[in-house]
Design a protein around this motif. Structure first.
Motif, PDB file in Angstrom:
ATOM      1  N   PRO A 183       0.831  -1.211   0.000  1.00 26.45           N
ATOM      2  CA  PRO A 183       0.000   0.000   0.000  1.00 26.45           C
ATOM      3  C   PRO A 183       0.861   1.254   0.000  1.00 26.45           C
ATOM      4  CG  PRO A 183       0.004  -1.035   2.162  1.00 26.45           C
ATOM      5  CD  PRO A 183       0.657  -2.004   1.231  1.00 26.45           C
ATOM      6  N   PHE A 203      -4.563   6.550  -1.472  1.00 27.48           N
ATOM      7  CA  PHE A 203      -5.807   5.770  -1.413  1.00 27.48           C
ATOM      8  C   PHE A 203      -6.974   6.500  -2.069  1.00 27.48           C
ATOM      9  CE2 PHE A 203      -3.160   3.858   1.733  1.00 27.48           C
ATOM     10  CZ  PHE A 203      -3.514   2.522   1.769  1.00 27.48           C
ATOM     11  N   ALA A 205      -4.244   3.536  -7.774  1.00 29.34           N
ATOM     12  CA  ALA A 205      -4.464   2.276  -7.066  1.00 29.34           C
ATOM     13  C   ALA A 205      -4.557   1.112  -8.051  1.00 29.34           C
ATOM     14  CB  ALA A 205      -5.731   2.366  -6.222  1.00 29.34           C
TER      15      ALA A 205
END
Length: 421
Positions: free
Chosen positions: A270, A363, A369
């Motif tokens: 992430p 995010f 993403a």
């Protein structure tokens, strides 16, 4: 399992470059001396600490302008404008002869490109006379605005760095050589230096490199003793080792005596923090190796870390996304599933009011993403919880004995008289 024995290679003193003992002693002092930073407020040892496994215990560090250490490091609003973009890399065994690239994106590697032995962010301005890749590596954080150099409004060193790195390094060298004790020690380490005025940034870098090379050598773990036939692993460690070198596929990348292929792989970790990307790219993301090679196929690939003492070096990943070995192992087994399950509270980020809004911008970018998810170099695997626990047990078997304390240790004071963190 037969494949385990075939894949394992021991590490020993013969695998390391030699070092200059006197240079290592002065390098130790320089490593912990804030004199090398633009504002004289942060040292190499602030983020690479003996008691934190040569890291700082943070997902992303806070550089110049902050105070405190590790998870307690903080800053008043506005005094730090950006987090250090990546996790502080461990320093274990970087003096090994096999080391051929450094930093998470490999932006430092041997090369004739600039006629100074290295391809580095300093390009043609990297000084000649460096005695190895560790000496070259030691110079790069000094040029980084958000690590050690500071803001242009704050000191002349960073303003010089922004013109040419060589100008800023020359100013730092002048600071060091005008301190009598440093001048004396460097002349003793390098007899070819006839007068303090001859001490240059390459001499300082070589001393730092010799300290790092000599200080953090670690090959006295239970695993190393097992390879030498001196001791047995626990049943859980043995099972974990067999999985590591066979069914779990870990040794596909974590191979050889350093337990790294020194190659680059995309894991779909992430994105957190400001990241590092190409100079003309304003997006808050981290494209990894692509920022150095400018090749699309290198997007989101990061250097495979070596694993000795890995249990001491949390948090894990190029951005410290996972606080535990269990978490990062599970991410390797199921990258996209773990990416979806990841939550911001897993990151160790000191709360600084002006930085918080940018910590998780990645995010909010659906296209970024999707690009991150699409780049994956590892094949998902299914293991039982007990097997994951066994792999973690084996990773703990890579923790050294007396070597984890370092060789010379942290000094109580430094010749500049500045505070040692």
């Amino acid at each position: 399992m037969a494949s385990s024995a075939a894949a394992q290679q021991a590490l020993g003193p013969e695998d390391f470059l030699s070092f200059n003992e006197r240079a290592a002693e002065v390098g130790r002092l320089l490593f912990y001396d804030p004199i090398l930073s633009g504002n004289r407020d942060i040292s190499c040892g602030t983020c690479h600490r003996h008691d934190s496994g040569t890291g700082d215990g943070l997902s992303l560090g806070l550089g110049q302008g902050a105070t405190g250490l590790g998870p307690k490091r903080t800053a008043a609003p506005g005094t730090v404008l950006k987090r250090v973009p990546r996790n502080a890399p461990p320093l274990w065994n970087l003096g090994a002869r096999q080391i051929r690239t450094l930093f998470h994106d490999g932006r430092l590697e041997p090369s004739d490109l600039y006629d100074n032995d290295f391809n580095s962010p300093a390009e043609e301005y990297l000084p000649r006379g460096l005695n190895g890749i560790l000496a070259a590596q030691a110079l790069i954080p000094l040029t980084a605005r958000f690590e050690m150099a500071g803001d242009p409004e704050e000191n002349p060193v960073v303003r010089a760095m922004l013109r040419r790195p060589s100008e800023g390094w020359a100013m730092i060298a002048r600071r060091v050589r005008t301190i009598p004790e440093y001048a004396r020690m460097l002349q003793a380490a390098y007899p070819q230096i006839e007068a303090p005025e001859e001490i240059g940034i390459a001499d300082i870098a070589n001393a730092l490199g010799d300290f790092i090379n000599s200080e953090w050598r670690s090959f006295d773990s239970p695993y190393d003793r097992y390879l030498a036939g001196e001791a047995a692993l626990t049943p859980a460690q043995q099972r974990g080792m067999d999985l590591f070198f066979d069914e779990a596929g870990c040794s596909g990348c974590h191979a050889g005596p350093l337990l790294t292929d020194q190659d680059f792989h995309a894991l779909a970790l992430p994105h957190i923090g400001p990241g590092r990307t190409r100079r003309f790219d304003p997006v808050a993301r981290d494209v990894g190796r692509m920022a150095e090679t400018d090749r699309l196929e290198d997007a989101y690939r990061f250097r495979t870390p070596a694993l000795r003492n890995v249990a001491l070096t949390a948090p894990y990943g190029h951005n410290g996304a996972y606080p535990t070995l269990n978490g990062i192992v599970r991410h390797h087994l199921d990258p996209l599933g773990m990416l979806d399950a990841w939550t911001p509270d897993m990151a160790t980020l000191p709360q600084v009011a002006n930085l918080v809004p940018g910590d998780f911008l990645g995010f909010q970018d659906a296209r970024e993403a999707a690009r991150l998810r699409a780049r994956l170099d590892i094949t998902p695997r299914t293991l039982a919880d007990a097997q994951v626990a066994d792999i973690v047990a084996f990773l703990h078997a890579l923790t050294g004995g007396d070597s984890v304390k370092g060789r010379l240790g942290r000094p109580e004071s430094v010749p500049s008289g500045l505070k040692v963190d």
